[in-house]
Design an enzyme around this catalytic site. Structure first.
Site, PDB file in Angstrom:
ATOM      1  N   GLU A 171       1.903   3.699   3.122  1.00 42.88           N
ATOM      2  CA  GLU A 171       2.340   3.055   4.366  1.00 42.88           C
ATOM      3  C   GLU A 171       3.874   3.038   4.364  1.00 42.88           C
ATOM      4  O   GLU A 171       4.509   1.982   4.261  1.00 42.88           O
ATOM      5  CB  GLU A 171       1.711   1.649   4.461  1.00 42.88           C
ATOM      6  CG  GLU A 171       0.175   1.736   4.438  1.00 42.88           C
ATOM      7  CD  GLU A 171      -0.559   0.390   4.458  1.00 42.88           C
ATOM      8  OE1 GLU A 171       0.085  -0.642   4.635  1.00 42.88           O
ATOM      9  OE2 GLU A 171      -1.800   0.419   4.295  1.00 42.88           O
TER      10      GLU A 171
ATOM     11  N   HIS B 136       0.858  -1.182   0.000  1.00 43.79           N
ATOM     12  CA  HIS B 136       0.000   0.000   0.000  1.00 43.79           C
ATOM     13  C   HIS B 136       0.897   1.235   0.000  1.00 43.79           C
ATOM     14  O   HIS B 136       1.803   1.356   0.822  1.00 43.79           O
ATOM     15  CB  HIS B 136      -0.932  -0.014   1.216  1.00 43.79           C
ATOM     16  CG  HIS B 136      -1.933  -1.128   1.152  1.00 43.79           C
ATOM     17  ND1 HIS B 136      -2.268  -1.925   2.225  1.00 43.79           N
ATOM     18  CD2 HIS B 136      -2.671  -1.573   0.101  1.00 43.79           C
ATOM     19  CE1 HIS B 136      -3.174  -2.818   1.838  1.00 43.79           C
ATOM     20  NE2 HIS B 136      -3.430  -2.618   0.559  1.00 43.79           N
TER      21      HIS B 136
ATOM     22  N   HIS C 279       3.444  -3.573   6.367  1.00 41.51           N
ATOM     23  CA  HIS C 279       2.398  -2.560   6.175  1.00 41.51           C
ATOM     24  C   HIS C 279       2.381  -1.564   7.335  1.00 41.51           C
ATOM     25  O   HIS C 279       3.105  -1.714   8.317  1.00 41.51           O
ATOM     26  CB  HIS C 279       1.027  -3.243   6.138  1.00 41.51           C
ATOM     27  CG  HIS C 279       0.763  -4.033   4.904  1.00 41.51           C
ATOM     28  ND1 HIS C 279      -0.223  -3.707   4.009  1.00 41.51           N
ATOM     29  CD2 HIS C 279       1.364  -5.155   4.414  1.00 41.51           C
ATOM     30  CE1 HIS C 279      -0.229  -4.594   3.015  1.00 41.51           C
ATOM     31  NE2 HIS C 279       0.718  -5.480   3.233  1.00 41.51           N
TER      32      HIS C 279
ATOM     33  N   GLU D 108       2.356  -4.739  10.724  1.00 43.68           N
ATOM     34  CA  GLU D 108       1.645  -3.466  10.593  1.00 43.68           C
ATOM     35  C   GLU D 108       2.149  -2.512  11.668  1.00 43.68           C
ATOM     36  O   GLU D 108       1.996  -2.785  12.855  1.00 43.68           O
ATOM     37  CB  GLU D 108       0.136  -3.684  10.823  1.00 43.68           C
ATOM     38  CG  GLU D 108      -0.538  -4.584   9.808  1.00 43.68           C
ATOM     39  CD  GLU D 108      -1.251  -3.802   8.715  1.00 43.68           C
ATOM     40  OE1 GLU D 108      -1.280  -2.545   8.781  1.00 43.68           O
ATOM     41  OE2 GLU D 108      -1.779  -4.447   7.794  1.00 43.68           O
TER      42      GLU D 108
END
Ligand SMILES: *[C@@H]1O[C@H](CO)[C@@H](O)[C@H](O)[C@H]1NC(C)=O
Ligand SMILES: *[C@@H]1O[C@H](CO)[C@@H](O)[C@H](O)[C@H]1NC(C)=O
Ligand SMILES: *[C@@H]1O[C@H](CO)[C@@H](O)[C@H](O)[C@H]1NC(C)=O
Ligand SMILES: *[C@@H]1O[C@H](CO)[C@@H](O)[C@H](O)[C@H]1NC(C)=O
Ligand SMILES: *[C@@H]1O[C@H](CO)[C@@H](O)[C@H](O)[C@H]1NC(C)=O
Ligand SMILES: *[C@@H]1O[C@H](CO)[C@@H](O)[C@H](O)[C@H]1NC(C)=O
Ligand SMILES: *[C@@H]1O[C@H](CO)[C@@H](O)[C@H](O)[C@H]1NC(C)=O
Ligand SMILES: *[C@@H]1O[C@H](CO)[C@@H](O)[C@H](O)[C@H]1NC(C)=O
Ligand SMILES: *[C@@H]1O[C@H](CO)[C@@H](O)[C@H](O)[C@H]1NC(C)=O
Ligand SMILES: *[C@@H]1O[C@H](CO)[C@@H](O)[C@H](O)[C@H]1NC(C)=O
Length: 532
Positions: A136, A133, A221, A316
């Site tokens: 990010e 993404h 991410h 993440e």
């Protein structure tokens, strides 16, 4: 996971806000954490990171400070990668993929290896990817920080590379990065494209991944920092991480992930003064707070990679929607999680290698049932949150739907293989791209097969990733079929067969039928046949 949850996961990943898309520059709204929250819960770590954004001469474009650009430009990333390789020719090679992004950008990647011959080295192959993404940025920065750290400590680097051969693709979505937006230039989400394979870019990267056939993969991410829970709380995890959860991954591989690697990631975070939690999205952010652990769905990268019988982690770090805020801490968190994986692999190489080779062999030979759907239930636990009123880090009671592990619901017998008529060669091609061996039946096929009759079908009311989802149920019938020359046979006696299960079993939540690639209504007979 219930079908509806898949949609919620997608919405939650966007920070809960669906917004109209345009061509390029789809930024999310910036909402900085208060100074109080930042200073008490997320103070900047006192460490040296050897990546472009933290070099003494780093410079940034103005958009970095307001959430309209990333930290490190494609040019800076590329020259950094080249510099690492040219300084370390004995273990780092700069490469560029043989394909381009949708807008024509190249994919630089680094191959870290002290072996001349990958296939005979007996090492664990590790695939690291960042910035799937494009908004990010700590994902790719953490991978550059890893390269910089290896370069800065040659002995430490050598310790890893005695056990591991590593591909680092820091930027999976260079167009999204250029626009500082989540999606590809075409606004498809790269991380929902893993069974339907709608975009050529997904296919190209997947072929590179499949040809490397890693034992271990990490996908870096960032998560949305703006989410609030029970009004006054926000997530205090510096990093959330999740192994691939799909139940068609061999239990020993899932166990290695959960019992060896996940604790290794946690320890690595703790050793750097950071907080880790499992990866979750919220299905309710208030009263009671309900959190869903990472699902089992194969359309998402971690499960798609995991279904190649690969230890796979999604990581993440807190970061979407806060522009440059806390960037050093975010990058350190990504770096710490990836190090947790690499150190665990290095320190347990024999156990990991032997367990995985045995698991893969057993998976290939298995005649156990396959899992088509699964579910989870909520139970009570607490979650590490920041009280936004005081900046204090507290444990908030929540309901948590754990997928460690999920519970199998619908299972089916494992067929010997699937037979795909020549006319549906695009399905065979998707499987081939996903790393399956697909045999062409030069003489066609005649004989008895299991055929699915569609007993119910229900269309969604709007697009999901460009498709109207079709939720079906089926019953199996026995039929004689006579299929033309050039039809295909996909044996389930192969390492990547799990991808065939989730793609070809119509009732799986990410199947070709679910995505409408094979459109079916009640009473239709599904044109992919099970040889039992
Ligand atoms: C940061 O760490 C260095 C070396 O460990 C130390 O000399 C320095 O005082 C620390 N700085 C702060 C602000 O704590
Ligand atoms: C920053 O300095 C490093 C060497 O210290 C150099 O390789 C790099 O090109 C410089 N970057 C910029 C943007 O000037
Ligand atoms: C962010 O900064 C860029 C560069 O200065 C500017 O063009 C843009 O309008 C700004 N966007 C917002 C939302 O402030
Ligand atoms: C690597 O080793 C394998 C097995 O020994 C051999 O078949 C293959 O040709 C070698 N590949 C290269 C590029 O040397
Ligand atoms: C949130 O904090 C405010 C201010 O302290 C308080 O009035 C309110 O009751 C809190 N809300 C909840 C749901 O706890
Ligand atoms: C799971 O993995 C751990 C750590 O490697 C190991 O100690 C344990 O025996 C494994 N359990 C099973 C059931 O395989
Ligand atoms: C990480 O380790 C700490 C200390 O052992 C433990 O309290 C915490 O629950 C662990 N977190 C996770 C997500 O495993
Ligand atoms: C982010 O940018 C602002 C505005 O330039 C600056 O004050 C702040 O120190 C920056 N934060 C970080 C972590 O770089
Ligand atoms: C299990 O599957 C059946 C049939 O597909 C479905 O009706 C049921 O709701 C599922 N159960 C759970 C707990 O998801
Ligand atoms: C397929 O299922 C539908 C719906 O239950 C039923 O009406 C139809 O007769 C079935 N077809 C066959 C060939 O069994």
């Amino acid at each position: 996971m219930a079908p509806a949850t898949g949609i919620l996961v997608a919405a939650a990943a966007l920070g809960g806000c669906a917004f109209a898309q345009k061509y390029g520059e789809n930024h999310v709204r910036v909402s900085f954490d208060s100074d109080l929250v930042e200073q008490s819960a997320f103070p900047a770590p006192n460490v040296t990171l050897f990546s472009p954004a933290f070099s003494p001469n780093a410079s940034f474009v103005p958009g970095w400070f307001n959430g309209s650009d990333g930290a490190t430009s494609q040019t800076a990333l590329d020259s950094f990668a080249k510099a690492i390789a040219s300084k370390n020719p004995s273990w780092a090679t700069y490469r560029t993929a043989e394909f381009l992004s949708e807008e024509g950008r190249p994919f630089p990647y680094i191959y870290l290896s002290t072996s001349q011959n990958v296939t005979s080295s007996g090492k664990l192959r590790v695939w690291l990817q960042g910035s799937v993404h494009g908004n990010e940025p700590a994902g790719d920065e953490a991978l550059l920080a890893l390269l910089g750290a290896l370069d800065a400590d040659q002995e430490w680097a050598a310790g890893f590379l005695e056990a591991l051969d590593i591909i680092v693709m820091p930027r999976y979505n260079p167009d999204g990065n250029d626009y500082f937006q989540r999606t590809f230039a075409t606004n498809f989400d790269p991380n929902r494209d893993h069974t339907k394979l709608m975009r050529q870019q997904t296919r190209d990267i997947k072929e590179l991944f499949s040809s490397f056939a890693p034992h271990i993969a990490v996908d870096l991410h960032e998560y949305g920092a703006a989410s609030r829970f029970a009004v006054n709380y926000s997530n205090a995890a510096d990093g959330m991480y999740s192994a691939a959860k799909n139940l068609n991954i061999h239990p020993s591989i899932r166990n290695l992930s959960e019992a060896l690697f996940a604790p290794g990631i946690n320890s690595s975070m703790i050793s750097k003064g950071l907080r880790g939690e499992p990866y979750m999205t919220a299905s309710s952010s208030s009263n009671p707070v309900q959190l869903d652990e990472a699902g089992t769905d194969a359309k998402i990268g971690r499960n798609a990679m995991g279904l190649t019988q690969c230890i796979t982690f999604l990581t993440e770090t807190r970061g979407i929607g806060i522009a440059n805020q806390s960037f050093k801490r975010r990058t350190l968190a990504g770096f710490a999680m990836v190090l947790g994986v690499l150190e665990t692999a290095r320190d347990n190489k024999e156990e990991v290698y032997n367990t995985m080779e045995a698991a893969i062999k057993e998976f290939v030979e298995s005649d156990e049932d396959i899992v088509v759907t699964d579910y989870t239930e909520y139970s009570d636990r607490t979650w590490t949150m920041v009280d936004r009123r005081s900046g204090e880090v507290v444990q908030l009671p929540v309901q948590f739907a754990s997928t460690t592990p999920a519970t199998a619901n619908l299972t089916r017998s494992r067929p010997e293989g699937y037979i795909i008529p020549r006319a549906w060669s695009d399905l065979a091609e998707r499987l081939r791209v996903s790393g399956l061996q697909v045999e062409t039946l030069e003489d066609g096929f005649s004989g008895e097969v299991e055929v699915y009759n569609i007993t119910s079908a229900s269309l969604a009311r709007s697009y999901y990733e460009g498709h109207v989802l079709n939720t079906v149920t089926v019953e199996a019938l026995k039929r004689e079929v006579d299929l033309p020359k050039g039809s295909f046979f996909v044996s389930t006696k192969q390492k990547n067969a799990g991808i065939a299960f989730v793609s070809l079993e119509p009732e799986n939540i990410d199947s070709y039928v679910r995505f409408g690639i094979v459109p079916l209504e009640v009473g239709d007979l599904y044109p992919v046949f099970r040889k039992v």
